[in-house]
Design a protein around this motif. Sequence first.
Motif, short mmCIF file in Angstrom:
data_model
loop_
_atom_site.label_atom_id
_atom_site.label_comp_id
_atom_site.label_asym_id
_atom_site.label_seq_id
_atom_site.Cartn_x
_atom_site.Cartn_y
_atom_site.Cartn_z
N LYS A 79 -17.64 96.02 6.76
CA LYS A 79 -18.25 95.20 5.71
C LYS A 79 -19.77 95.25 5.79
O LYS A 79 -20.45 95.30 4.77
CB LYS A 79 -17.75 93.76 5.83
N LEU A 80 -20.28 95.22 7.02
CA LEU A 80 -21.73 95.33 7.19
C LEU A 80 -22.22 96.68 6.67
O LEU A 80 -23.27 96.76 6.02
CB LEU A 80 -22.09 95.18 8.66
N MET A 81 -21.49 97.73 6.99
CA MET A 81 -21.88 99.06 6.53
C MET A 81 -21.83 99.15 5.01
O MET A 81 -22.68 99.79 4.39
CB MET A 81 -20.99 100.12 7.18
N ASP A 82 -20.85 98.50 4.40
CA ASP A 82 -20.79 98.47 2.94
C ASP A 82 -22.05 97.84 2.36
O ASP A 82 -22.66 98.37 1.42
CB ASP A 82 -19.57 97.65 2.47
N ALA A 83 -22.44 96.70 2.94
CA ALA A 83 -23.62 95.99 2.43
C ALA A 83 -24.89 96.82 2.63
O ALA A 83 -25.74 96.89 1.74
CB ALA A 83 -23.75 94.64 3.13
N TYR A 84 -25.01 97.44 3.80
CA TYR A 84 -26.20 98.25 4.08
C TYR A 84 -26.25 99.47 3.16
O TYR A 84 -27.31 99.80 2.62
CB TYR A 84 -26.18 98.70 5.55
N TYR A 85 -25.13 100.13 2.99
CA TYR A 85 -25.08 101.30 2.10
C TYR A 85 -25.49 100.91 0.68
O TYR A 85 -26.30 101.60 0.04
CB TYR A 85 -23.66 101.88 2.09
#
Length: 487
Positions: free
Chosen positions: A123-129
């Motif tokens: 989920k963090l990676m989704d937000a960062y991307y």
Amino acid sequence: MKEDSWQARKRQIGMKSSLFICFLMCVAVWSKADPAPARQDAAAVAAPARESSWQDMKRLDFTVAGRPALVIVPDKPLPGNPWIWRTEFFNAFPAADIALAKKGFHIGYINMENMYGSPDAMKLMDAYYDYMTREYRLDPKPVLEGLSRGALFAFNWASRNPEKVAGLYVDAPVCDFKSWPGGKGTGKGSPEDWKRLCQAYRLTPEQALAYKKNPVDTLLPLAKAKIPILAVVGDDDDTVPVSENTAVVEKKYRKLGGPIRVIHKPGISHHPHGLLNPAAIVNFAFRAAGAVPPVRVVCIGDSITFGAGSNREERWSARLQNALGEKYEVFNLGISGTTLQSKGDSPYTAKDNYTIARQIEGDIILIALGTNDSKPANWKNAAAFSRDYETMIKELRTGNPKAEIYCLLPVPAYPGNYGIRDSIIRGEVIPAIRKVAGKAKCRVIDLYTPMKGEGSKVPDKVHPNGAGHAIMAQHIYKAITGRKMPE
């Protein structure tokens, strides 16, 4: 009757209020347990950036979804803003990142320490991307970089988002957490990390052992998307054993039809990560991102190639770099006193520079050895020299079978110094080089003839000065390009 109805109504309202309060308390608990947001508006979860410097390039620090994050902005970004996304251990063994940033790649990172590629980390990676591709307009297909446990993040996010990934560079990668940190195979494992991993995934140890969504289990989406994978491994890694991780991925991915390449480092354990020279990693990232990488020119040689007797900017390799321009990258790997022969007094093949030369996987390889082989202690017979020359060519072609290899004839000695004998160079070394080049289908660059009669440009009878290097550079440039070297 009315009083009884009123009391019942009060009890009903009280029950609803209690349920609502309980719901709010649960929401609070859930919020603390799950710090990562489900896909939300990236702009709403990012704080303003703070600017600093990293390796003389712009570094921007900010927060995304409450987590520290950053991006390295190259001085001259490549068209389309390609980027490599380091998933863990930012600034550890950074040679590849530095080289890529200096060549125009952005470098991305969000702190997900102790999350081990868990669903919350995704989920963090989704937000960062979302934030990076929208706010910084970075390429919608980054190259993911996973060192060690960082590979869990890289593989897991890529398998969920294959349409958003250009390629995977993984280094000593954890591909099955039962191997590390579980330690359920031949590796040492890490009990403390295993405990934290189980907590991050919300699994009991028993459930973790039965988990079927490790990278070794989820390669099909990547293979269908033909996402290229480059893995760099130390063959003696007893922390993240190759046999339980990369070897499993390599076998399965090939069977699924996915493109994968593994670079092995003999005698190396888990550390150090990366390669002695990151050129092959840079080349992979460029190609994965659809960019044109620099042409790699590898210069193998002795003190003459190194440039003894001349200033750095006067050396033939430096002149060649200037003439070829930024679309080429010239690597001077000359080492003083070295021989081509493996049984010489200082074999080039026994030096770190030879390992670097092989790891660079040059597109153009220039071999300029043979001068020190002419010494009485080294020159036994042409057969030994030729055999070792053929072996070197074969080894250099292993990493890049399409490499153009040039065999450079040594310059004359006047008449010689340090035990170097011009008569052996002219009468035995050069004929042997020509014969090997013909057999191995390599091109010959004659540096002996143009330097003949130029004794004034070889002050110590062996090492050309700057003027001598200028002559050498002109002939090498013309051999490579077919054109006269610009003034």
